[in-house]
Scaffold this motif. Structure first.
Motif, PDB file in Angstrom:
ATOM      1  N   UNK A   1       0.829  -1.207   0.000  1.00  0.00           N
ATOM      2  CA  UNK A   1       0.000   0.000   0.000  1.00  0.00           C
ATOM      3  C   UNK A   1       0.860   1.253   0.000  1.00  0.00           C
ATOM      4  N   UNK A   2       1.985   1.224   0.724  1.00  0.00           N
ATOM      5  CA  UNK A   2       2.890   2.377   0.738  1.00  0.00           C
ATOM      6  C   UNK A   2       3.465   2.625  -0.651  1.00  0.00           C
ATOM      7  N   UNK A   3       3.872   1.561  -1.344  1.00  0.00           N
ATOM      8  CA  UNK A   3       4.448   1.708  -2.679  1.00  0.00           C
ATOM      9  C   UNK A   3       3.409   2.228  -3.666  1.00  0.00           C
ATOM     10  N   UNK A   4       2.208   1.676  -3.617  1.00  0.00           N
ATOM     11  CA  UNK A   4       1.130   2.135  -4.511  1.00  0.00           C
ATOM     12  C   UNK A   4       0.774   3.572  -4.200  1.00  0.00           C
ATOM     13  N   UNK A   5       0.691   3.891  -2.912  1.00  0.00           N
ATOM     14  CA  UNK A   5       0.364   5.253  -2.491  1.00  0.00           C
ATOM     15  C   UNK A   5       1.386   6.248  -3.032  1.00  0.00           C
ATOM     16  N   UNK A   6       2.672   5.904  -2.972  1.00  0.00           N
ATOM     17  CA  UNK A   6       3.712   6.795  -3.465  1.00  0.00           C
ATOM     18  C   UNK A   6       3.568   7.013  -4.969  1.00  0.00           C
ATOM     19  N   UNK A   7       3.316   5.941  -5.711  1.00  0.00           N
ATOM     20  CA  UNK A   7       3.151   6.067  -7.166  1.00  0.00           C
ATOM     21  C   UNK A   7       1.927   6.908  -7.514  1.00  0.00           C
ATOM     22  N   UNK A   8       0.829   6.688  -6.802  1.00  0.00           N
ATOM     23  CA  UNK A   8      -0.384   7.475  -7.046  1.00  0.00           C
ATOM     24  C   UNK A   8      -0.148   8.950  -6.740  1.00  0.00           C
ATOM     25  N   UNK A   9       0.593   9.224  -5.689  1.00  0.00           N
ATOM     26  CA  UNK A   9       0.845  10.611  -5.307  1.00  0.00           C
ATOM     27  C   UNK A   9       1.670  11.338  -6.368  1.00  0.00           C
ATOM     28  N   UNK A  10       2.711  10.692  -6.856  1.00  0.00           N
ATOM     29  CA  UNK A  10       3.530  11.335  -7.891  1.00  0.00           C
ATOM     30  C   UNK A  10       2.707  11.559  -9.152  1.00  0.00           C
ATOM     31  N   UNK A  11       1.850  10.623  -9.512  1.00  0.00           N
ATOM     32  CA  UNK A  11       0.981  10.819 -10.678  1.00  0.00           C
ATOM     33  C   UNK A  11       0.056  12.013 -10.464  1.00  0.00           C
ATOM     34  N   UNK A  12      -0.453  12.169  -9.243  1.00  0.00           N
ATOM     35  CA  UNK A  12      -1.290  13.331  -8.939  1.00  0.00           C
ATOM     36  C   UNK A  12      -0.493  14.626  -9.053  1.00  0.00           C
TER      37      UNK A  12
END
Length: 350
Positions: free
Chosen positions: A228-239
């Motif tokens: 979840x931390x890794x996915x969260x980081x990727x989603x944040x950078x995309x945002x």
């Protein structure tokens, strides 16, 4: 839980604590017997707590465990019996005064190209073939994204390369490079003061806090999930990229510079929070990124989001230069056992 429920249905459950062997801790009074490694480990954890206490100046005693201790176990699914059932049972037999508080974080099996890892069949990934100063955190990111937390997952070198090229290089570093260029070109490498705020700016600032809080939950004992931390980081950078792309900076610089200052100031804050929150997952990248932002340290966790002060030095040149070239292999050598090196004698080799 299923394992525990099935074992409880048994009328009796006996587990030997020693076995015949000449390797291990000798079992007193039982010649030729040693203590089974799993009960030995159970008490090894308590000994390590006592050792940690010496380093911290605390009075924790392995022989007198306290009810305010919180033990957290990380283990593979195949070790569930030992951690979740054997250890508490052994502790209950030895320490009648102690009710151990234990949390469990379990992962399933991780496959390679759909099959079990096997060094004997030369079906493995050799760390030295994919790990280097520039790639170690990309590998950590990819393993986080594909971690087998609740079900079996699969590793492939092609997927690792996609994470590096399409995600880390193509999205993360590309966004940071554009942000670095704008700050350097328009503000001499220093964070600008915010100007006019639009609803999208306020929403993005709130999104930064959502990311910080989400990463905090992903690392916490209650909600621990590396994936979840890794996915969260990727989603944040995309945002962050989506937020940036919503404004034409060439036009904005000329027609509404106050909005441009706000957008860039908020993106520098996002980059700083990214460094903070990635430290447990990608420590080398996080530290390199933090060194480019004056006053940012990955040694402490941010309890809230605060905008970087105007005038803060923001120079991502070193991190961009360091990660400019990939080191992930483009062939299949990582799957193969290393060949023995030839023995060299003078100018002859064999």
């Amino acid at each position: 839980m299923d394992l525990f429920a099935r074992l409880r249905q048994r009328a009796d459950l006996s587990v030997p604590l020693t076995h015949p062997s000449n390797w291990g801790l000798p079992a007193e009074g039982l010649p030729g017997q040693v203590i089974w490694v799993w009960p030995e480990m159970a008490f090894g954890f308590l000994y390590n707590i006592q050792t940690l206490a010496r380093m911290l100046g605390r009075d924790w005693n392995a022989a007198m465990p306290s009810n305010d201790w919180q033990i957290v176990h990380f283990f593979g699914f195949d070790n569930s019996f030992y951690h979740a059932l054997l250890y508490p049972a052994v502790y209950a037999e030895v320490f009648s005064h102690w009710t151990p508080q234990v949390r469990y974080h379990v992962n399933e099996f991780y496959l390679l190209d759909g099959q079990k890892f096997s060094t004997s069949r030369r079906h493995a990934v050799w760390g030295k073939e994919v790990l280097g100063p520039k790639t170690v955190d990309v590998v950590r990111l990819h393993l986080g994204l594909t971690r087998p937390e609740g079900e079996r997952t699969n590793f492939t070198l092609d997927a690792l390369r996609r994470t590096e090229n399409e995600v880390f290089q193509g999205i993360w570093l590309n966004w940071l490079a554009m942000l670095h260029r704008e700050i350097k070109q328009d503000f001499g490498g220093c964070v600008p003061d915010a100007g006019d705020w639009a609803p999208t700016d306020r929403a993005f600032f709130a999104r930064i806090e959502m990311h910080r809080a989400g990463m905090e939950r992903a690392y916490s004992d209650d909600g621990f999930s590396v994936r979840r931390a890794a996915v969260q980081a990727c989603d944040f950078v995309r945002d962050c990229v989506i937020y940036r792309q919503a404004q034409d900076y060439a036009v904005a610089r000329r027609l509404y510079p106050a909005r441009t200052r706000t957008s860039l100031a908020l993106q520098t804050t996002a980059a700083a929070i990214l460094a903070h929150t990635l430290a447990p997952l990608m420590p080398r990248f996080a530290n390199t990124l933090a060194r480019g932002i004056d006053g940012v340290s990955t040694e402490t966790w941010p309890t809230s989001v605060r905008r970087l002060a105007p005038g803060t030095i923001f120079d991502l040149g070193p991190v961009l230069a360091f990660y400019a070239k990939s080191e992930i292999l483009n062939d299949q050598r990582a799957y193969e056992l290393p060949e023995p090196r030839p023995e060299v004698r003078g100018n002859q080799s064999r």
